[in-house]
Write a protein that holds these residues in place. Structure first.
Motif, short mmCIF file in Angstrom:
data_model
loop_
_atom_site.label_atom_id
_atom_site.label_comp_id
_atom_site.label_asym_id
_atom_site.label_seq_id
_atom_site.Cartn_x
_atom_site.Cartn_y
_atom_site.Cartn_z
N UNK A 90 -1.09 -17.13 -7.67
CA UNK A 90 -0.55 -15.90 -8.26
C UNK A 90 -0.45 -14.85 -7.17
N UNK A 91 0.71 -14.22 -7.09
CA UNK A 91 0.94 -13.20 -6.07
C UNK A 91 0.58 -11.85 -6.68
N UNK A 92 -0.62 -11.35 -6.33
CA UNK A 92 -1.06 -10.06 -6.85
C UNK A 92 -1.07 -9.05 -5.71
N UNK A 93 -0.24 -8.08 -5.82
CA UNK A 93 -0.23 -7.01 -4.84
C UNK A 93 -1.03 -5.83 -5.37
N UNK A 94 -1.06 -4.76 -4.59
CA UNK A 94 -1.82 -3.58 -4.99
C UNK A 94 -1.19 -2.93 -6.21
N UNK A 95 0.11 -2.92 -6.27
CA UNK A 95 0.78 -2.28 -7.41
C UNK A 95 0.51 -3.05 -8.71
N UNK A 96 0.49 -4.37 -8.65
CA UNK A 96 0.23 -5.16 -9.86
C UNK A 96 -1.22 -5.00 -10.31
N UNK A 97 -2.15 -4.95 -9.37
CA UNK A 97 -3.56 -4.76 -9.73
C UNK A 97 -3.77 -3.38 -10.35
N UNK A 98 -3.09 -2.37 -9.82
CA UNK A 98 -3.20 -1.02 -10.39
C UNK A 98 -2.61 -0.98 -11.79
#
Length: 155
Positions: free
Chosen positions: A2-10
């Motif tokens: 799963x590609x989780x970036x900072x924006x998705x985690x926020x």
């Protein structure tokens, strides 16, 4: 994965804050963290068990090969020894047990004497007395009683 970036985690954190609420969010985060830690430990334990079983199989194979080699060596030594015994008996004309009739392979066992600890080699008694080496064994209580001052008698 799963590609989780900072924006998705926020975004996930903001949705969780709205849905769960600010009071229950820290407790939920701790619970999720402990569950993830337990899951990681479980996965590591399973990996270690698989590695151990693989090593055990390798050791079993190695043990079998070493045992086979040992059996081969033992058989070759036995055949060599039997050939040597045959040639020896042919050259000497007698068996090995008849060669030395008075010879015993092992000496007879003798029980040590009662005071074997007190004997200090071939040291003379006068030297033992001068240097203070004990020649008679005493228990601790007997030694204390021996050197205890005697009470004076009043008559």
């Amino acid at each position: 994965m799963i590609d989780l970036g900072i924006s998705k985690i926020a975004l996930i954190g903001a949705v969780a804050l709205i849905v769960i609420g600010p009071e229950k969010l820290p407790r939920l985060a701790r619970t999720v963290g402990t569950l993830l830690g337990k899951a990681q430990r479980y996965v590591n334990d399973v990996k270690q068990e698989v590695n151990r079983s693989m090593e055990l199989d390798e050791f079993k194979k190695m043990k079998e090969s070493v045992e086979d080699a040992a059996r081969d060596v033992e058989n070759s030594i036995r055949t060599g020894a039997s050939d040597f015994e045959k040639s020896w008996s042919e050259t000497t004309g007698s068996t090995s047990s008849d060669a030395l009739p008075g010879f015993e392979a092992f000496p007879e066992y003798r029980n040590p004497k009662k005071k074997w600890r007190l004997k200090r080699g071939a040291t003379p008694q006068w030297f033992k007395a001068r240097s203070g080496i004990r020649t008679k064994a005493q228990s601790g209580a007997a030694r204390v009683a021996r050197f205890r001052p005697q009470p004076s008698r009043k008559a």
